[in-house]
Write a protein that holds these residues in place. Structure first.
Motif, PDB file in Angstrom:
ATOM      1  N   GLY A   1     -30.883 -35.316 -64.839  1.00  0.00           N
ATOM      2  CA  GLY A   1     -31.678 -35.617 -63.657  1.00  0.00           C
ATOM      3  C   GLY A   1     -31.097 -36.734 -62.826  1.00  0.00           C
ATOM      4  N   THR A   2     -31.693 -36.918 -61.669  1.00  0.00           N
ATOM      5  CA  THR A   2     -31.355 -38.040 -60.794  1.00  0.00           C
ATOM      6  C   THR A   2     -32.636 -38.759 -60.436  1.00  0.00           C
ATOM      7  N   LEU A   3     -32.660 -40.055 -60.712  1.00  0.00           N
ATOM      8  CA  LEU A   3     -33.788 -40.903 -60.344  1.00  0.00           C
ATOM      9  C   LEU A   3     -33.428 -41.629 -59.062  1.00  0.00           C
ATOM     10  N   TYR A   4     -34.266 -41.487 -58.053  1.00  0.00           N
ATOM     11  CA  TYR A   4     -34.049 -42.138 -56.765  1.00  0.00           C
ATOM     12  C   TYR A   4     -35.001 -43.318 -56.638  1.00  0.00           C
ATOM     13  N   LEU A   5     -34.440 -44.524 -56.649  1.00  0.00           N
ATOM     14  CA  LEU A   5     -35.239 -45.732 -56.520  1.00  0.00           C
ATOM     15  C   LEU A   5     -35.195 -46.215 -55.073  1.00  0.00           C
ATOM     16  N   PRO A   6     -36.327 -46.620 -54.535  1.00  0.00           N
ATOM     17  CA  PRO A   6     -36.366 -47.032 -53.126  1.00  0.00           C
ATOM     18  C   PRO A   6     -35.656 -48.358 -52.904  1.00  0.00           C
ATOM     19  N   ALA A   7     -34.851 -48.416 -51.857  1.00  0.00           N
ATOM     20  CA  ALA A   7     -34.173 -49.666 -51.501  1.00  0.00           C
ATOM     21  C   ALA A   7     -35.057 -50.487 -50.568  1.00  0.00           C
ATOM     22  N   GLY A   8     -34.946 -51.793 -50.684  1.00  0.00           N
ATOM     23  CA  GLY A   8     -35.677 -52.671 -49.777  1.00  0.00           C
ATOM     24  C   GLY A   8     -37.137 -52.840 -50.104  1.00  0.00           C
ATOM     25  N   HIS A   9     -37.540 -52.502 -51.336  1.00  0.00           N
ATOM     26  CA  HIS A   9     -38.950 -52.632 -51.732  1.00  0.00           C
ATOM     27  C   HIS A   9     -39.088 -53.443 -53.012  1.00  0.00           C
ATOM     28  N   GLY A  10     -38.252 -54.436 -53.173  1.00  0.00           N
ATOM     29  CA  GLY A  10     -38.339 -55.274 -54.355  1.00  0.00           C
ATOM     30  C   GLY A  10     -37.769 -54.590 -55.580  1.00  0.00           C
ATOM     31  N   LYS A  11     -38.114 -55.114 -56.746  1.00  0.00           N
ATOM     32  CA  LYS A  11     -37.568 -54.607 -58.001  1.00  0.00           C
ATOM     33  C   LYS A  11     -38.529 -53.679 -58.734  1.00  0.00           C
TER      34      LYS A  11
END
Length: 380
Positions: free
Chosen positions: A71-81
């Motif tokens: 799979g690929t997990l897409y984490l949002p950029a610019g929204h903290g950790k």
């Protein structure tokens, strides 16, 4: 008369693949070139401002029996950790790899929501044997959720399941077994229980194909095919199966199919994927859900026409919403003319209608802002 029927059936028997939702025909994603992961990573825009694209991370998910999903997990950029809320994307029927939810993933990332896509078992980089078995596909979705809950950057109590077509069967099934799922989205999701639902789809398609749409011809043919499928489910002996197959071919021929095409059509129907239609419980699963549910259908969808069934199943859920989008087909692409599956490759991004992306994006943003699903509108 027979000549007219022969012309009517020249070529179309392939369409019988479209009458066994969610088992055979809803694999449009498998026939459309999926967008690349690099495309998902491109910057999005909101209110005219550039928004960083999501950060893609490869993951491996252990499922049963001895299957590892890539799979690929897409984490949002610019929204903290984080930890971030998460949408697990579940694809429709067909040997589908990652890439079908690109536009929606970009929108979710802009709102600080992570997303997970994975290759179906036996497809792409996932191990195991590919098969459209609702129970195993549900187990894979549950394994994906469990793996994400072990991550510190994912909010385990704010996970939504988003399923398209046959994935709209898997999402409610996984949610009914997991009381901590926060929300469910079904896009052109099939709604029905067992072989009676398969019969409904077969009957509807045959009524379109048979000259005059006569129930006196179509009804017996459909019933004969279902009797054969039930015998398969019941593991009846070879002699019984042979007799029921011959009877079904006779009934198809009586309905107007030239015999070679009657045999071809039945060969498409009498397959293991169809026998597993007995396991379908999507109507019951939707009815059992009391969490926020969003079900979306297109008015030009020629594959799935289950908005009324979705409304009925969700009628007692005050946090459910059923939406019809005018002019969109099964793959929710703008510009559809007929809504037929063969249009999909000629249109815009798969599941990429801006109207669809906006509705789903807004709904998930509001729903996953808190586990309670505050402010969700009722079914309409």
């Amino acid at each position: 008369m027979m000549k007219a029927m022969t012309n009517a059936f020249r070529g179309p028997p392939i369409r019988l693949l479209a009458v066994l939702p969610p088992l055979l025909a809803t694999g449009i994603a498998g026939r459309v070139e999926a967008q690349s992961q690099a495309e998902v990573g491109k910057p999005s825009s909101r209110l005219g401002l550039a928004v960083p694209g999501p950060i893609a991370t490869d993951v491996r998910i252990s499922s049963e029996p001895d299957v590892v999903l890539a799979g690929t997990l897409y984490l949002p950029a610019g929204h903290g950790k984080g930890p971030y809320p998460l949408a697990v994307m579940i694809q429709g029927n067909g040997p589908n790899k990652r890439g079908g939810f690109s536009e929606l993933i970009k929108r979710l990332s802009a709102d600080g929501i992570a997303a997970l896509e994975y290759d179906k078992r036996g497809v792409g980089q996932s191990t195991g044997i590919y098969e459209e078995d609702p129970e195993r596909l549900t187990a894979d979705a549950a394994a994906a959720v469990a793996a994400m809950r072990h991550r510190s950057d994912i909010a385990g109590s704010r996970i939504a399941l988003v399923g398209h077509s046959g994935g709209g069967v898997i999402a409610p099934a996984a949610a009914t077994a997991d009381p901590d799922i926060a929300a469910v989205v079904t896009l052109a999701g099939n709604v029905g229980d067992g072989l009676p639902y398969v019969r409904k789809g077969l009957y509807r398609q045959m009524m379109k194909m048979v000259v005059g749409g006569r129930d006196t011809l179509v009804g017996p043919a459909t019933d004969a095919a279902m009797t054969l499928l039930q015998a398969r489910v019941d593991s009846r002996d070879a002699a019984t199966i042979s007799r029921l197959r011959a009877n079904a071919v006779d009934r198809f021929e009586a309905a107007g199919f030239p015999r070679p095409q009657a045999e071809q059509a039945l060969a498409m129907i009498d397959v293991p994927e169809a026998w597993k239609g007995s396991k379908l419980r999507s109507a019951s699963d939707l009815k059992a859900l009391h969490i926020p549910v969003l079900a979306i259908y297109g008015t030009k969808d020629t594959v799935v026409d289950d908005a009324p069934a979705a409304r009925a199943a969700l009628a007692s859920n005050p946090r459910a919403r059923v939406v019809m989008l005018d002019g969109l087909g099964h793959s929710f692409q703008e510009g559809a003319v007929t809504g037929a599956p063969d249009e999909a490759s000629k249109l815009g991004p798969y599941l990429g209608s801006p109207r669809l992306v906006e509705i789903v994006g807004d709904w998930l943003r509001d729903t996953l802002s808190s586990k309670s699903g505050r402010g969700i509108r009722q079914v309409r």
